[in-house]
Design an enzyme around this catalytic site. Structure first.
Site, mmCIF file in Angstrom:
data_model
loop_
_atom_site.group_PDB
_atom_site.id
_atom_site.type_symbol
_atom_site.label_atom_id
_atom_site.label_comp_id
_atom_site.label_asym_id
_atom_site.label_seq_id
_atom_site.Cartn_x
_atom_site.Cartn_y
_atom_site.Cartn_z
ATOM 1 N N LYS A 143 0.774 -1.228 0.060
ATOM 2 C CA LYS A 143 -0.009 0.002 0.025
ATOM 3 C C LYS A 143 0.939 1.156 -0.045
ATOM 4 C CE LYS A 143 -4.456 -1.664 1.723
ATOM 5 N NZ LYS A 143 -5.136 -1.815 2.743
ATOM 6 N N LYS A 166 -3.961 -11.345 -6.475
ATOM 7 C CA LYS A 166 -5.271 -11.416 -5.968
ATOM 8 C C LYS A 166 -6.148 -10.366 -6.681
ATOM 9 C CE LYS A 166 -5.571 -8.468 -1.672
ATOM 10 N NZ LYS A 166 -6.150 -8.206 -0.735
ATOM 11 N N LYS A 185 -10.515 -5.152 -4.170
ATOM 12 C CA LYS A 185 -11.694 -3.983 -4.551
ATOM 13 C C LYS A 185 -10.676 -2.499 -5.114
ATOM 14 C CE LYS A 185 -13.036 -4.336 0.452
ATOM 15 N NZ LYS A 185 -11.876 -4.347 1.281
HETATM 16 P P1 TYM Z 1 -10.423 -6.630 3.410
HETATM 17 O O1 TYM Z 1 -11.620 -5.712 3.249
HETATM 18 O O2 TYM Z 1 -9.248 -6.388 2.424
HETATM 19 O O3 TYM Z 1 -10.920 -8.222 2.881
HETATM 20 C C1 TYM Z 1 -12.130 -8.630 3.603
HETATM 21 C C2 TYM Z 1 -12.085 -10.126 3.560
HETATM 22 O O4 TYM Z 1 -11.960 -10.763 2.154
HETATM 23 C C3 TYM Z 1 -10.733 -11.565 2.079
HETATM 24 N N1 TYM Z 1 -10.186 -11.339 0.666
HETATM 25 C C4 TYM Z 1 -10.293 -12.408 -0.417
HETATM 26 N N2 TYM Z 1 -10.343 -13.638 -0.117
HETATM 27 C C5 TYM Z 1 -10.213 -14.351 -1.244
HETATM 28 N N3 TYM Z 1 -9.614 -13.771 -2.497
HETATM 29 C C6 TYM Z 1 -9.601 -12.712 -2.510
HETATM 30 N N4 TYM Z 1 -8.977 -12.133 -3.707
HETATM 31 C C7 TYM Z 1 -9.806 -11.734 -1.288
HETATM 32 N N5 TYM Z 1 -9.671 -10.438 -1.322
HETATM 33 C C8 TYM Z 1 -10.020 -10.113 0.112
HETATM 34 C C9 TYM Z 1 -9.906 -10.828 3.174
HETATM 35 O O5 TYM Z 1 -8.744 -12.019 3.339
HETATM 36 C C10 TYM Z 1 -10.493 -10.600 4.124
HETATM 37 O O6 TYM Z 1 -10.942 -11.953 5.083
HETATM 38 N N6 TYM Z 1 -7.954 -6.194 7.413
HETATM 39 C C11 TYM Z 1 -9.105 -6.805 6.927
HETATM 40 C C12 TYM Z 1 -10.284 -6.217 7.616
HETATM 41 C C13 TYM Z 1 -10.154 -6.414 8.949
HETATM 42 C C14 TYM Z 1 -10.103 -7.900 9.783
HETATM 43 C C15 TYM Z 1 -10.284 -7.486 11.221
HETATM 44 C C16 TYM Z 1 -10.450 -8.950 9.334
HETATM 45 C C17 TYM Z 1 -10.357 -5.645 9.692
HETATM 46 N N7 TYM Z 1 -10.298 -6.143 11.236
HETATM 47 C C18 TYM Z 1 -10.235 -8.253 12.028
HETATM 48 C C19 TYM Z 1 -10.308 -10.201 10.289
HETATM 49 C C20 TYM Z 1 -10.159 -9.759 11.806
HETATM 50 C C21 TYM Z 1 -9.104 -6.534 5.283
HETATM 51 O O7 TYM Z 1 -8.283 -5.557 5.065
HETATM 52 O O8 TYM Z 1 -10.126 -7.182 4.865
#
Ligand code: TYM
Length: 336
Positions: free
Chosen positions: A118, A200, A203
């Protein structure tokens, strides 16, 4: 099963309302939450405090937060079965993150893959929050005495640092936090970009053809899959040197609920044209009812506000218990 009969085990996960959610977020995370909500005590958050580590348009952030709440419910999260809430509604997250910061080393944060990615992507805005992101995530998880964290593979490093910080705290101040485990399902744990299948699906990808969004209509979905990068040998098999086809097979299998081997068999002798159309149709068929339900829910703002209000109250109470314990352990004066 009602809330009282569930296992004591606690599950925690969150998604950032930072862009249009992709099918990666769905199969890697939210879909699995639905199954788990009946077995465990679940907290599902909308991580708006994480989202502001990259610039967000305020009105859009607010709109996306509500859309994400509606999406969770439309995907099958039942607010009667779990605690669904907005992270910034519970101040304990920021409070615990501050304490955990004092047990986390700058070098550890600088080594985080997501921070490096990032920072490279937003060189004009390498803010302290971006660097501190994993500590806030550790606070999220540890506040609820979480046992399991269902996430996609990209979050594994953040889970490891969460465990390290928790162990460090427990060693220094005595048993306080439960040490969480990741829960990473094999299928769909990493859905890759349709245009660059070695990376990957995200979004925040600038190329809209690289990601299939949960909000995409049927025609858009079919078009994106038609344009997906494959190769020239026209055989539908998963192989290391065929990342595009392998990714599409993975998407197909996750949406169809079959194995990759079964999907390979189904398309044996068929060309990429037929295959891509079938993947697109399968994905579109799964998303259509979710989109309709999300739209219906978004029309009922009072209902959503009620759900999020109750969720915040529940989360607040649970989080406060842990935070009070932490403050006691570290020697903060609490009156008497
Ligand atoms: P975020 O918002 O980037 O993504 C949310 C969830 O989606 C999963 N994910 C994917 N899984 C498979 N293939 C993909 N291409 C893909 N892109 C995203 C991510 O692994 C995630 O599970 N830091 C976290 C949000 C968060 C969080 C937490 C998660 C904040 N606090 C506490 C667990 C526990 C995040 O950025 O997710």
């Amino acid at each position: 099963m009602n809330m009282e009969e569930k296992q004591e085990k606690v599950l925690y996960s969150a998604v950032q309302p930072s862009g249009n959610l992709t099918i990666g977020n769905y199969v890697g995370a939210i879909r699995n939450w639905v199954k788990l909500q009946h077995e465990f005590t679940c907290f599902y958050a909308i991580a708006d405090m994480h989202a502001i580590t990259v610039r967000q348009e305020p009105a859009e952030l607010r709109r996306r937060t509500l859309e994400l709440a509606a999406l969770y419910i439309a995907c099958g999260i039942d607010p009667e079965q779990c605690t669904l809430y907005v992270q910034s509604n519970v101040p304990a997250h920021a409070e615990l993150a501050w304490v955990l910061n004092t047990l986390t080393y700058v070098g550890e944060m600088e080594r985080m893959t997501q921070f490096k990615d990032k920072s490279a992507k937003h060189p004009e805005n390498v803010n302290m929050g971006l660097m501190d992101y994993p500590v806030l995530m550790a606070a999220d998880i540890l506040l609820y005495q979480t046992d399991l964290v269902p996430v996609g593979i990209d979050q594994r490093q953040h889970l490891e640092i969460t465990r390290d910080i928790a162990i460090r705290f427990n060693n220094r101040y005595g048993e306080t936090f439960r040490i969480p485990e990741g829960y990473i399902v094999k299928e769909g744990a990493k859905i890759n970009s349709l245009q660059d299948p070695l990376h990957k699906m995200s979004k925040s990808d600038e190329n809209p053809n690289a990601s299939v969004y949960l909000a995409d209509d049927r025609d858009t979905i079919l078009r994106k899959f038609r344009r997906a990068v494959t190769d020239s040998d026209n055989r539908v098999i998963a192989a290391e040197d065929k990342p595009g086809v392998t990714n599409l097979l993975n998407i197909y299998a996750s949406f169809k609920g079959c194995t990759i081997a079964e999907a390979e068999k189904e398309f044996d002798g068929k060309g990429y044209g037929d295959f891509k159309l079938a993947v697109g149709e399968t994905v579109a068929d799964v998303l259509a009812p979710i989109q309709a339900e999300q739209k219906r829910l978004l029309a009922d703002k009072a209902y959503l506000a009620g759900v999020l209000g109750r969720g915040a109250e529940n989360a607040f109470r649970a989080a406060r218990r842990t935070l009070s314990k932490v403050y006691r352990k570290i020697g903060f004066y609490r009156g008497e």
